[in-house]
Scaffold this motif. Structure first.
Motif, short mmCIF file in Angstrom:
data_model
loop_
_atom_site.label_atom_id
_atom_site.label_comp_id
_atom_site.label_asym_id
_atom_site.label_seq_id
_atom_site.Cartn_x
_atom_site.Cartn_y
_atom_site.Cartn_z
N PHE C 16 0.76 -1.21 -0.01
CA PHE C 16 0.05 -0.14 -0.03
C PHE C 16 1.00 1.07 -0.05
CE2 PHE C 16 -3.15 -2.80 2.20
CZ PHE C 16 -4.12 -2.73 1.15
N ALA C 21 2.28 -4.19 3.01
CA ALA C 21 1.11 -4.72 4.11
C ALA C 21 1.42 -6.36 4.25
CB ALA C 21 -0.09 -4.46 3.88
N PRO C 40 -0.18 -9.61 15.48
CA PRO C 40 -0.71 -8.60 16.27
C PRO C 40 -1.54 -7.71 15.23
CG PRO C 40 1.54 -8.55 15.79
CD PRO C 40 1.15 -9.77 15.41
N SER C 41 -2.33 -6.75 15.75
CA SER C 41 -3.28 -5.86 15.00
C SER C 41 -2.20 -5.22 14.02
CB SER C 41 -3.78 -4.85 16.14
OG SER C 41 -4.44 -3.86 15.06
N GLY C 42 -2.70 -5.06 12.70
CA GLY C 42 -2.23 -4.40 11.58
C GLY C 42 -1.07 -5.16 10.94
N CYS C 43 -0.79 -6.50 11.35
CA CYS C 43 0.33 -7.33 10.71
C CYS C 43 -0.02 -7.71 9.34
CB CYS C 43 0.58 -8.37 11.75
SG CYS C 43 -0.71 -9.65 11.68
N GLY C 44 -1.09 -7.61 8.89
CA GLY C 44 -1.45 -8.13 7.37
C GLY C 44 -2.49 -9.26 7.47
N THR C 47 -5.24 -8.34 5.04
CA THR C 47 -5.00 -8.15 3.63
C THR C 47 -4.63 -9.64 3.19
OG1 THR C 47 -3.86 -6.34 4.69
CG2 THR C 47 -2.87 -7.18 2.63
N GLN C 85 -14.11 -8.63 8.22
CA GLN C 85 -14.03 -7.82 9.69
C GLN C 85 -15.11 -6.69 9.70
OE1 GLN C 85 -9.90 -6.69 10.15
NE2 GLN C 85 -10.21 -6.60 12.24
N GLU C 162 -11.96 -12.84 11.75
CA GLU C 162 -12.37 -12.38 13.12
C GLU C 162 -13.67 -12.34 13.31
OE1 GLU C 162 -10.19 -10.69 15.51
OE2 GLU C 162 -8.45 -9.53 14.24
N GLN E 136 -7.89 3.44 5.42
CA GLN E 136 -6.44 2.87 4.98
C GLN E 136 -5.91 2.06 6.24
OE1 GLN E 136 -4.48 6.57 4.05
NE2 GLN E 136 -4.53 6.01 1.91
N LEU E 137 -6.83 1.99 7.24
CA LEU E 137 -6.20 1.25 8.53
C LEU E 137 -6.87 -0.19 8.83
CD1 LEU E 137 -6.72 4.04 11.20
CD2 LEU E 137 -4.48 3.27 10.06
N SER E 138 -6.03 -0.71 9.35
CA SER E 138 -6.71 -2.27 9.72
C SER E 138 -7.83 -2.00 10.71
CB SER E 138 -5.62 -3.21 10.03
OG SER E 138 -5.43 -3.11 11.49
N GLY E 140 -8.24 -3.39 13.78
CA GLY E 140 -7.54 -3.07 15.03
C GLY E 140 -7.28 -1.69 15.30
N GLN E 141 -6.51 -1.26 14.10
CA GLN E 141 -5.98 0.24 14.16
C GLN E 141 -7.29 0.96 14.25
OE1 GLN E 141 -3.72 -0.11 10.70
NE2 GLN E 141 -2.02 -0.88 11.70
N ASN E 166 -11.45 -5.98 18.76
CA ASN E 166 -10.53 -6.38 17.73
C ASN E 166 -9.16 -6.01 17.61
OD1 ASN E 166 -11.81 -7.03 14.93
ND2 ASN E 166 -13.18 -5.65 15.76
N1 LIG Z 1 -5.64 0.91 1.99
C1 LIG Z 1 -4.73 0.91 2.82
N2 LIG Z 1 -3.70 2.03 2.53
C2 LIG Z 1 -2.59 2.22 3.23
N3 LIG Z 1 -2.44 1.22 4.12
C3 LIG Z 1 -3.38 0.08 4.63
C4 LIG Z 1 -4.37 -0.12 3.65
N4 LIG Z 1 -4.80 -0.83 4.16
C5 LIG Z 1 -4.27 -1.57 5.16
N5 LIG Z 1 -3.20 -0.80 5.29
C6 LIG Z 1 -2.26 -1.27 6.27
O1 LIG Z 1 -1.70 -2.35 6.11
C7 LIG Z 1 -1.25 -3.13 7.30
C8 LIG Z 1 -1.97 -4.63 7.28
O2 LIG Z 1 -3.60 -4.23 7.51
P1 LIG Z 1 -4.60 -5.49 7.71
O3 LIG Z 1 -5.77 -4.90 7.65
O4 LIG Z 1 -4.32 -6.71 7.05
O5 LIG Z 1 -4.11 -5.86 9.21
P2 LIG Z 1 -4.62 -6.90 10.09
O6 LIG Z 1 -3.69 -7.88 10.37
O7 LIG Z 1 -5.95 -7.20 9.63
O8 LIG Z 1 -4.74 -6.06 11.51
P3 LIG Z 1 -6.22 -6.25 12.57
O9 LIG Z 1 -6.14 -7.32 13.53
O10 LIG Z 1 -5.95 -5.12 13.28
O11 LIG Z 1 -7.27 -6.10 11.67
C9 LIG Z 1 -1.75 -2.06 8.21
O12 LIG Z 1 -0.55 -1.62 8.92
C10 LIG Z 1 -2.56 -1.20 7.72
O13 LIG Z 1 -2.33 0.21 8.33
#
Ligand SMILES: Nc1ncnc2c1ncn2[C@@H]1O[C@H](COP(=O)(O)OP(=O)(O)OP(=O)(O)O)[C@@H](O)[C@H]1O
Ligand SMILES: Nc1ncnc2c1ncn2[C@@H]1O[C@H](COP(=O)(O)OP(=O)(O)OP(=O)(O)O)[C@@H](O)[C@H]1O
Ligand SMILES: [Mg+2]
Ligand SMILES: [Mg+2]
Lengths: 290, 290, 351, 378, 351
Positions: C16, C21, C40-44, C47, C85, C162, E136-138, E140-141, E166
């Motif tokens: 991204f 990601a 952890p949160s935000g680990c991908g 994605t 989610q 989740e 643009q956040l996950s 949990g974020q 989450n």
């Molecule tokens: N559209 C986007 N633009 C920029 N960054 C993004 C975008 N989508 C996701 N990200 C970043 O990619 C990373 C992975 O996001 P992802 O949603 O896969 O996390 P996750 O493992 O599902 O986390 P959570 O448990 O919090 O849901 C995060 O740091 C997020 O900020």
């Protein structure tokens, strides 16, 4: 659903808020003013269209429906009305069918040339029909498409499709793309996503765009005139004629034509608004659940 | 094959773009050729070389000033229409008794058409119309106020036809915004004004921009009412009158096309400025979790 | 389309705006497996699911279903099911219609759609709410609609992001059981994202732990729980005490480590040599009050159902998390010990 | 479905169509009001020539575009156009019309019986159009005797009246209004300008008169109807008018019956007429039918229908068509609202043809810039 | 506005289309308390919060802040902070601006806004993502942004609706600690909705258990955990084994009960008499393998971190949930016993 009594106290708070806000007074005040003006404008035309003679007085000397009868016969209005409704519904239908998918792509996707396309779709709205009306009619006549309803519909599509595209783009942007993704995950093909998911969510937008296209189509004199044949004239051609053609015409008969025109549009509008609510459903559920 | 598709997909090109095709075809076939013809015509004046028609237009202050005259009418009208629609539509969220009726009433003027509006304004606001009669018999004024056949007549007609247009669009755009967001803002201590201008307004911006562009374009190409309720030789000699004059009175199609192209370019400049500002704002889903 | 033997992710990467990601996820998923993505949160995690589902185009890598390349197919042609989610329910359709939607898309006979929808509604305990719109449901109810909508299709691969996060403990347990039951009885393959290691451990055949978009470890629940591959996995698997220390001695079985005010014996993970900077990882439940251990002062005592969670500090100010059966009072001085087999020693990376 | 052109479009026109044709008649001058009765009667009697007619109406300016579009595409579906001078001239200029004359002049014998004024108007049509109705038009002034007991009798008095009663004198914007343009074209004669046919160089008195008058005119409405309405409701006292605009609106009730007309000393009539033209591309069979139709229309019995209710008073283009031949409704309406003095006025004042199209447009333009637009400038 | 001593909910009721989502909630909240609302999905927790925050008008009842009636005030004048279950982030504002929004509404000096926003961003570990938009956040974020946005205001009352659902275990623990820390250091009053009893037990001073919109029990964590007021609360507090039985004997301390193929001794809750239909509630961790108990056959063994969760069935086909330290194999026959003090006997309601 609606029959649930609202508790008195809730009622009170609401009323209290309305009383409290000067902003509300201002808004409703201007709305009222607008309505008064509007009533004057419409009323004076309606009154005049039923008046036999109306000189320097509050109301006409006497009443008559002769102007309507005259207009009706002079322009064989029944046929014209039918043609008008057919043409406008066709134009609205086709431009929504063609325009919404296009605006979907423009709203959702980024691809090379997107801006150019956007500009291309803007042009027919910006350019007055003077620039393209006659050549367009020529093309349509050449292929035997003009001189009857097909031509009128096709010509009116030129500004209508871009119009739908332009109005729908922000509506589509408002819809959460995750909902579409969910539909795809359920196995829905693109057209099913459109039909089953997007269309219902976009109803207010489609309604607004349709009404506006309808209004524009019914009122589009130039393109319609250029491409219409003797039996595909629409109301606006007749109206425009009464309004600005050479010759003598009683003011009242113009007013009567205008009232007929407006009544037809009004009927269409009220039907449209009767069945569709211009508020998005999502908001309606969340708005005030009581 | 798949590799190619893959590469294209990466650049945003895939089969979904096919949804653009019908709209694109319509515009290309029905618009581009006729428009190119008209555009070409504007560069083939009977005298004065390729840019002769444009030179003729710009060299003549009487013609050139129509741009300014038109902008002076259309920009304030479009602005007023949008600016008035926003608070009214904003007040119309939520449920209340008679909401549907009020919506219909506010949208009704859209059905009037230019002719009825013009007739109505002339009848109602004219020197012996109801308004002047009322004001005079109430003793507010001694002489009738001139509200027609000048700038104001046209301005009113632009408001009467443009306001419902803007209102309908804005009401629909507004209802696509998740009301939860405003509630969230309320819990953060935002009163109605900050809620409105910090949350709702930015989310509405794309819709506002589109609405403004469309109302502006409609107002800019004002023709019948500029003639009927305006002062077509003077204060409301808008650019479309100049184009009309060239095309239908002087039968100077190159000049008419050139004027129409100038019209399009001026509109494009305004629209581009507005849409450019729009791209500064957030566009995207306006509600929902995630 | 529907059935397959293996699903192979090959270097799946998603960027991204220049930041990865998800980077280079390679994994082979066998038919019938239950895989949990954990991290952890935000680990991908999301994605990764979105890439698998076809909702996000890959920036690099490929996905293969047996010998068919999958990543160029649009989502609706992959035949997978997904729980989002964010739920992503269709706001204009009732609960029933939301759930029936996918079945209708497959043009199943009306009666069957009805039967299967009813069943799914019952499965997620929403019988009473079947005619409501999503906007009229509570958060947990919405989440259950999302689950029902995905599983009612009995897709060859179910992706769940989740799916139980907003449910109460009891319902969560029930749903877990239902999901496992469905998984087994229908022979589904499931990829399950959760932030809850307990859930992951109890449900999955294999776990994939991600961190910052990179795979840290892939293994069975037991492998991960007892032999985390690095301190991040350990951290994530509940080794709350991560103590920076230095190796003093290395034997075949154990590693002696020493830190400010304490010495411990543990089990090394990877090659370690005396003098190395390391991290000793210990779960709170493995640190118990006992003779001759590290002397600490109790600071916080938290009631946690049966057990008590205790935070205590060494004289050098290092915080330790432990469990106690009896209630110590804040301020009490106790000594804590740990079984060397349960103290894992990881090479210390510059973090 | 689109109609393929069935017969050839050039070559000699037969005496009668081989087969009954359908005619699409487009009226851009409001002429059908006068002639529809004639056409219907002919069609009723000659089913073997004309199977059916359809009428449509439009405004003159847009006509040219439409005919051009059809001709460029090689499919013309407008067979007969009834137009005023403006549309006629525009079409001639753009080469839209079939040159019927002088080749087929003998098929329409009525053309030799034109009134003198009509005959002059016919000259404007060159080889292309056939005059079907005619009237001497104006300029006249109209007022309510109750409000204007002593109407001006000369152009100078009119100016003086305007000066004394600012806002009381009104004429509509010439390019949108028949009476407006008749007033404009009539002024050079009234003021004895050097060349009444050359608005750019020969109208110096006219332009300065108009400029002077402009100081006391508050409003130039965009339609004649509006001036009539203003006259009726009293916001205007004296307006420009023509014979038709004098009689018909009073019949219709938009102007009080008691309104009177006056003339300015030394005025010349600026006449007006309606023409029938055939766009190029119309098949010869249809041309034949049209010629036969025109022949019939230019007979006294048919022409008498042109009296109508004073719409184009008097209306007939032929000599010796007295009111007594007109249908009873016409006779009744004109009996009540007509003005016997017109006969005398027509007979005793010179008749002039209007400006040619180019000069007229130039005059409009100059009027717009220097008179109508003068208020915004400086 | 900002500070108060008690907040009193008096018969707060909210109806949706004729059905009570929350009925007659009466509760007194004292300044500085940490109250957790707990209950199964759909029981009315979010509704209660929304009523408190002023986002939903009450159908009946009233809310008082000290002596001021609160329920007629619009939300922005109550000065409470709220974390929405659905986050409700402003989609057009960056993380930083989302968080700063409330501070800006209070017209704080720019520098202070900046400082406090930065602090809150750090608190929820989003330093790297401060300039991103919510989209643009996950998941949990996003949730963490919602938390930061509410707490940065240090409002007199914070309402949190499942704020940690989450987040991964580690982060959840950290956030819990942070939330408690903020609560204590700023002297906030907190009403916290969670579906996670462990969370509720460990964080709250008092718990409110709801079911179907009605309060079941209000009490301290320990009270609820050890002395649930009825079988629903017990069920919810982790008493997974709920066995319909009949009373055989009643002594002052214990109640003897008997069911198909098993007899148990337990502690009665409420008045019980021999012959009564009752429900015996036992937590899985209180059912242990031991001599002379109920004979059962092991059916499912699930690995759950340290312990093993076991499902076993009595000869009469009743399913029991228990924990075991060693791994029994499915099919093994064992005998299970329970401490009478830990077996609660509730009057059997017609459920
Ligand atoms: N559209 C986007 N633009 C920029 N960054 C993004 C975008 N989508 C996701 N990200 C970043 O990619 C990373 C992975 O996001 P992802 O949603 O896969 O996390 P996750 O493992 O599902 O986390 P959570 O448990 O919090 O849901 C995060 O740091 C997020 O900020
Ligand atoms: N707008 C509405 N219309 C009808 N019913 C509603 C509406 N909103 C909520 N409900 C119902 O009210 C009940 C309580 O909802 P609430 O959101 O308070 O539950 P909750 O305790 O927060 O549950 P969860 O833990 O799942 O979030 C639910 O059964 C829900 O279906
Ligand atoms: Mg995620
Ligand atoms: Mg909730």
């Amino acid at each position: 659903m609606t029959a649930v009594a609202v508790p008195a106290q809730e009622e009170k708070t609401r009323r209290a808020r309305i009383v409290a806000s000067p902003g509300a007074w201002l808004v409703w005040g201007s709305v009222t003013f607008f309505f008064v003006m509007l009533a004057g404008v419409i009323g004076s035309v309606v009154v005049s269209s039923f008046g036999r003679r109306w000189f320097d007085t509050w109301l006409p000397e006497s009443w008559t429906t002769q102007w309507y009868g005259q207009a009706w016969h002079e322009f064989t209005l029944l046929d014209v009305l039918i043609v008008t409704i057919e043409v406008s519904l066709l134009v609205v239908g086709i431009s929504v069918l063609v325009g919404v998918p296009a605006s979907y792509v423009l709203a959702r996707r980024s691809f090379p040339g997107r801006r150019v396309l956007y500009l291309l779709f803007l042009l027919p709205i910006l350019m007055p029909p003077i620039t393209y009306g006659i050549p367009l009619a020529t093309v349509l006549y050449k292929y035997g498409l003009a001189g009857h309803m097909t031509g009128v519909v096709l010509a009116n599509l030129v500004p209508s499709i871009p119009f739908v595209i332009l109005t729908m783009t922000p509506f589509i942007e408002q819809v959460d793309p995750a909902i579409e993704r969910a539909a795809r995950m359920c196995g829905a093909r693109t057209w099913q996503v459109f039909l089953r998911i997007l269309a219902p969510l976009l109803v207010p937008g489609i309604l607004a765009a349709s009404i506006l296209v309808l209004v524009r189509t019914v009122g589009m004199f130039e393109l319609t005139f250029l491409t219409a044949g003797p039996d595909s004239q629409t109301l606006v051609v007749a109206l425009y004629y009464t309004m600005s053609a050479a010759g003598i015409r009683a003011q009242q008969s113009v007013d009567a034509m205008a009232v007929i025109y407006t009544s037809m549009m009004l009927v269409l509008l009220v039907i449209a608004l009767r069945f569709v609510n211009p508020t998005q459903l999502v908001a309606r559920v969340k708005e005030d659940p009581s | 094959m798949t590799a190619l598709r893959h590469r294209l997909a990466e650049r945003g090109i895939d089969r979904q773009l096919l949804l653009l095709v019908p709209a694109l075809l319509c515009v290309l076939i029905l618009f581009i050729y006729p428009f190119a013809y008209g555009l070409g015509l504007s560069f083939q004046p009977s005298q004065g070389g390729v840019f002769g028609a444009y030179r003729e237009f710009f060299a003549d202050a009487y013609q050139r000033d129509t741009i300014w005259t038109t902008l002076k009418l259309s920009l304030p009208a479009a602005f007023l229409n949008v600016a008035a629609s926003v608070p009214i539509a904003y007040r119309m969220r939520g449920r209340f008794r008679g909401k549907r009726l009020l919506t219909v009433l506010l949208v009704v003027p859209i059905t009037l058409g230019t002719v009825l509006t013009a007739e109505g304004l002339l009848n109602f606001l004219g020197p012996t119309g109801w308004l002047n009669r009322t004001l005079m018999s109430a003793g507010v004024i001694d002489e009738p106020v001139r509200l027609t056949n000048n700038y104001w007549g046209v301005f009113f007609s632009l408001v009467i036809t443009g306001f419902p247009f803007a209102f309908l669009l804005i009401l629909s755009y507004l209802s696509g915004i998740d009301p939860t967001l405003e509630r969230a803002a309320a819990t953060l201590g935002a009163g109605w004004w900050p809620r409105f201008h910090r949350i709702t307004l930015p989310l509405l911006a794309p819709g506002l921009a589109t609405t403004f562009c469309l109302t502006f374009v409609l107002a800019f190409s004002v023709f019948p009412s500029a003639v009927l309720v305006g002062d077509p030789a003077g204060t409301t000699r808008v650019i479309s009158i100049a184009a009309y004059h060239a095309a239908y009175e002087a039968y100077d199609y190159p000049l008419a096309s050139a004027i129409a192209v100038v019209m399009g370019v001026v509109e494009l400049a305004v629209v581009a400025a507005v849409l450019g500002m729009r791209s500064l704002f957030y566009t995207g889903s306006t509600g929902g979790k995630g | 389309m529907s059935s397959f033997d293996t699903l192979r992710l090959d270097g799946v990467t998603r960027r991204f705006g220049g930041k990865d990601a998800l980077s280079g996820l390679s994994l082979e998923i066998h038919k019938g497996e239950f895989i949990a993505l954990l991290g952890p949160s935000g680990c991908g995690k999301s994605t990764a699911l979105n890439c698998l589902a076809g909702l996000l185009p890959l920036s690099a890598g490929s996905i293969w279903q047996d010998d068919r390349r999958l990543d160029t197919l649009p989502p609706e042609r992959r035949g997978f099911g997904m729980v989002f989610q964010s739920y992503a329910l269709f706001p204009h359709l009732s609960v029933r219609k939301n759930i029936a939607f996918g079945l209708q898309m497959r043009h199943l006979p009306r009666a069957e759609v009805r039967r299967r929808t009813d069943e799914a509604i019952r499965l997620v305990r929403l019988d009473e709410h079947a005619t409501k719109l999503p906007g009229q449901l509570s958060g947990g109810q919405q989440q259950r609609v999302a689950i029902a909508r995905a599983v009612v299709l009995e897709p060859s691969l179910v992706l769940m992001d989740e799916p139980l996060s907003n449910l109460d403990a009891k319902l969560r347990l029930e749903m877990r059981t239902e999901i496992r039951r469905l998984h087994q009885s229908l022979g589904l393959t499931t990829v399950y994202v959760t932030h809850d290691q307990e859930e992951a451990l109890s449900m999955a055949d294999r776990l994939v732990v991600l961190r910052d978009g990179r795979v840290q470890q892939v293994g069975t629940p037991e492998e991960l729980h007892t032999r985390p591959a690095n301190r991040h996995v350990a951290d994530f698997m509940g080794y709350r005490n991560l103590l920076p220390m230095r190796v003093t001695s290395v034997t075949r079985e154990h590693v002696g480590v020493e830190g400010p005010g304490m010495t411990l014996t543990g089990t090394g993970v990877g090659d370690l040599f005396p003098g190395d900077e390391v991290v000793a990882a210990i779960r709170p439940e493995d640190l118990v009050v006992g003779e001759g251990g590290v002397p600490v002062t109790v600071e916080v005592v938290e009631y946690q159902g049966r057990e008590l969670a205790v935070e205590a500090r060494t004289d050098q100010g290092i915080m330790l998390h432990l469990r106690a059966a009896e209630r110590p009072a804040p301020g009490d001085k106790v000594s804590v010990v740990a079984d060397p087999a349960r103290v894992l020693v990881f090479p210390g990376e510059p973090s | 479905a689109p109609e393929k052109p069935k017969s050839t479009t050039d070559g000699p026109v037969p005496d009668k169509p081989g087969k009954a044709v359908t005619l699409n008649i487009l009226d851009v001058a409001g002429d059908l009001q006068l002639t529809q009765g004639m056409i219907d009667e002919f069609v009723g009697k000659n089913k073997d020539q004309i199977e059916k007619v359809t009428y449509s109406k439009a405004t003159a300016p847009e006509l040219v575009g439409k005919v051009k579009a059809q001709q460029n595409a090689g499919r013309v579906d407008i067979d007969l156009v009834l137009t005023g001078v403006d549309g006629l001239a525009a079409g001639i200029d753009q080469g839209l019309w079939v040159p019927l004359l002088p080749t087929y002049a003998n098929r329409v014998p009525g053309m030799s019986d034109y009134l003198p004024g009509a005959a002059s108007m016919q000259k404007l049509a060159g080889d292309f159009g056939v005059t079907v109705t005619y009237y001497p038009s104006g300029p006249l002034i109209e007022y309510l005797p109750a409000k204007v007991p002593t109407p001006p009798k000369t152009a100078e008095e009119l100016l003086a009246y305007a000066k004394a009663n600012p806002g009381a004198v009104q004429y509509a914007r010439p390019s949108n209004s028949g009476p407006g343009r008749t007033f404009l074209m009539g002024l050079p004669y009234l003021l004895k300008d050097s060349d009444p046919k050359d608005p750019m160089n020969g109208w110096s008195k006219t332009w300065s008169y108009l400029a002077e008058l402009n100081k006391y005119v508050t409003l130039y409405p965009s339609t004649t109807s509006e001036t009539m309405k203003n006259l009726a409701n009293g916001s205007a006292k004296i307006i420009a008018s023509t014979t038709g605009w004098d009689i018909n609106p009073r019949v219709l009730g938009t102007v009080p019956k008691e309104a009177a007309v006056g003339t300015l000393a030394g005025f010349h009539w600026v006449t007006d007429a309606h023409y029938a033209v055939i766009p190029k591309g119309v098949g010869v069979d249809k041309q034949a039918a049209i010629l036969n139709l025109l022949k019939d229309m230019l007979t006294p019995a048919q022409q008498a229908k042109a009296y109508d209710k004073g719409y184009f008073y008097p209306g007939p283009a032929l000599k010796d068509v007295p009111l007594s031949m007109a249908p009873p409704e016409s006779q009744q309406a004109l009996g009540e609202y007509g003005r016997p003095e017109y006969e005398q006025l027509i007979a005793s004042n010179p008749l002039e043809v209007p400006l040619d199209a180019k000069s007229l447009v130039a005059a409009f333009d100059k009027w717009d810039r220097e008179i109508g637009g003068a208020k915004v400038k400086k």
